[in-house]
Design an enzyme around this catalytic site. Structure first.
Site, PDB file in Angstrom:
ATOM      1  N   HIS A 191       0.665  -1.235   0.025  1.00  0.00           N
ATOM      2  CA  HIS A 191       0.060  -0.017   0.079  1.00  0.00           C
ATOM      3  C   HIS A 191       0.858   1.230  -0.081  1.00  0.00           C
ATOM      4  O   HIS A 191       0.165   2.134  -0.180  1.00  0.00           O
ATOM      5  CB  HIS A 191      -0.996  -0.090   1.185  1.00  0.00           C
ATOM      6  CG  HIS A 191      -1.662  -1.003   1.341  1.00  0.00           C
ATOM      7  ND1 HIS A 191      -1.554  -2.445   2.126  1.00  0.00           N
ATOM      8  CD2 HIS A 191      -2.855  -1.553   0.670  1.00  0.00           C
ATOM      9  CE1 HIS A 191      -2.355  -3.286   2.159  1.00  0.00           C
ATOM     10  NE2 HIS A 191      -3.019  -2.841   1.130  1.00  0.00           N
ATOM     11  N   HIS A 234      -7.022   4.737   5.441  1.00  0.00           N
ATOM     12  CA  HIS A 234      -6.413   3.555   4.833  1.00  0.00           C
ATOM     13  C   HIS A 234      -4.998   3.792   4.837  1.00  0.00           C
ATOM     14  O   HIS A 234      -4.478   4.767   4.224  1.00  0.00           O
ATOM     15  CB  HIS A 234      -7.010   3.653   3.427  1.00  0.00           C
ATOM     16  CG  HIS A 234      -6.804   2.078   2.675  1.00  0.00           C
ATOM     17  ND1 HIS A 234      -5.674   2.147   1.718  1.00  0.00           N
ATOM     18  CD2 HIS A 234      -7.551   1.177   2.726  1.00  0.00           C
ATOM     19  CE1 HIS A 234      -5.540   1.084   1.292  1.00  0.00           C
ATOM     20  NE2 HIS A 234      -6.702   0.181   1.614  1.00  0.00           N
ATOM     21  N   GLU A 245      -3.011   3.123   2.187  1.00  0.00           N
ATOM     22  CA  GLU A 245      -2.495   3.881   0.887  1.00  0.00           C
ATOM     23  C   GLU A 245      -2.887   5.590   0.860  1.00  0.00           C
ATOM     24  O   GLU A 245      -1.904   6.163   0.294  1.00  0.00           O
ATOM     25  CB  GLU A 245      -3.300   3.262  -0.220  1.00  0.00           C
ATOM     26  CG  GLU A 245      -2.691   3.650  -1.463  1.00  0.00           C
ATOM     27  CD  GLU A 245      -3.608   3.175  -2.845  1.00  0.00           C
ATOM     28  OE1 GLU A 245      -3.888   4.158  -3.681  1.00  0.00           O
ATOM     29  OE2 GLU A 245      -4.056   1.961  -2.763  1.00  0.00           O
ATOM     30  N   SER A 288      -6.212  -9.341  -3.300  1.00  0.00           N
ATOM     31  CA  SER A 288      -5.234  -9.632  -2.496  1.00  0.00           C
ATOM     32  C   SER A 288      -5.462 -11.254  -2.041  1.00  0.00           C
ATOM     33  O   SER A 288      -4.913 -11.679  -0.976  1.00  0.00           O
ATOM     34  CB  SER A 288      -5.006  -8.880  -1.340  1.00  0.00           C
ATOM     35  OG  SER A 288      -6.307  -8.654  -0.850  1.00  0.00           O
TER      36      SER A 288
END
Length: 330
Positions: free
Chosen positions: A78, A128, A130, A271
């Site tokens: 990420h 998050h 990312e 993922s």
């Protein structure tokens, strides 16, 4: 009345090239340096992958200050902010950057637009990893926009010099609605030079849209903290599935879901290893859903090389070879 029982299996599904690269990076680091190898945050958002890597000797931490000085640490797919990179360097850590190259592309866009003094509206989910990493590239220039409704409230200093970027794992439709509403308020809003939402996220959403219209039930394999997996459930419901659920493992499937269900759609987040999907298909077969039809909407052949820290000079070594989504192809 329940008709002929069948499964519509979405393709592409599962591992993307960036996830494959990140997981193999941890495996290779363990092979090369021995256990333990530390990983900041979950390498990818999948509980099964994390558990398997822990069993092999990986230790997952929240921040680099938990890593012993001088140890090897892998940055997750990420991405991380420059502050994290600096903190790792200050501790003398031997960092291996497994950031997905498509996330790195967004980081570079943020840096470039910030240098040109643009105000950047980063569409994504606050908190998050990312989004935290991208925002950390130019915090004084970036405002996070969480949703289409948030687009109606966000303020900018100079409406003539504003650009939008996005988290790579969002719903394509919701992101475009957010952009539409931003552009109503800021007509000079500039687009990124290329699409930020990653190919794998888009492909999996396109596939489940095609499956959902014919599905009484959709099962999405993926973890709760996987943004792209959660979006697949939302997209399935939006595009016609009568019900949709996210699970990590086949044993989470509930019998009550199948009342009146003839057609089950199945997919998995970017993922998710294919073995988990196959376990779901086996469970469904045991419940009478043995007729499996693959619904393919794209081929995926994107390849990424391993992080530079793990590449070998030896010609033909596995460490040198480009990696792709090993389980995305049906």
């Amino acid at each position: 009345m329940q008709g002929h029982k069948r499964v519509l299996l979405a393709a592409p599904r599962g591992y993307c090239a960036g996830v494959d690269r990140a997981v193999v990076a941890v495996e290779k680091a363990l092979e090369r340096y021995g256990a333990p190898v530390y990983v900041r945050k979950q390498i990818v958002h999948n509980i099964h992958v994390v558990t398997e890597l822990e069993a092999a000797g990986a230790i997952f931490v929240d921040e680099v200050d938990e890593v012993p000085a001088g140890a090897h640490v892998v940055f997750s797919a990420h991405g991380v902010s420059p502050a994290v990179v600096s903190a790792a360097s200050d501790r003398g850590l031997q960092a291996i950057d497994a950031t997905c190259p498509l996330v790195t592309k967004v980081h570079r866009e943020a840096v470039r637009f910030a240098k040109s003094d643009y105000e950047i509206l980063l569409i994504g989910h606050e908190g998050h990893e990312e989004v935290e990493g991208t925002a950390g590239e130019a915090p004084e220039h970036i405002t996070i926009v969480n949703s289409p409704d948030h687009a109606d409230e966000v303020e900018v200093k100079d409406p003539s010099k504003v650009v939008w970027l996005s988290q790579t794992t969002l719903s394509v439709d919701e992101t475009m609605e957010t952009v539409r509403r931003l552009r109503v308020r800021f007509p000079h809003l500039q687009d990124p030079p290329s699409d930020d939402i990653c190919y794998a996220t888009q492909n999996r959403q396109v596939a489940i849209k095609k499956v959902a219209k014919d599905a009484d039930l959709v099962i999405v394999v993926g973890s709760a903290n996987s943004s792209n997996s959660v979006r697949l459930v939302e997209v399935a419901l939006e595009y016609g599935a009568k019900a949709a659920y996210r699970i990590d493992y086949a044993d989470e499937i509930e019998q009550s879901w199948f009342d009146g269900v003839a057609t089950v759609g199945v997919t998995s987040g970017a993922s998710v290893p294919e073995v988990l999907v196959q376990e779901v298909l086996a469970d469904l077969a045991g419940a009478g859903y043995r007729d499996v039809e693959e619904v393919k909407t794209a081929e995926e052949d994107l390849l990424f090389s391993l992080p530079k820290e793990l590449r070998s000079d030896a010609a033909g070594n596995r460490d040198d070879r480009a990696l792709g989504g090993r389980t995305t192809r049906p």
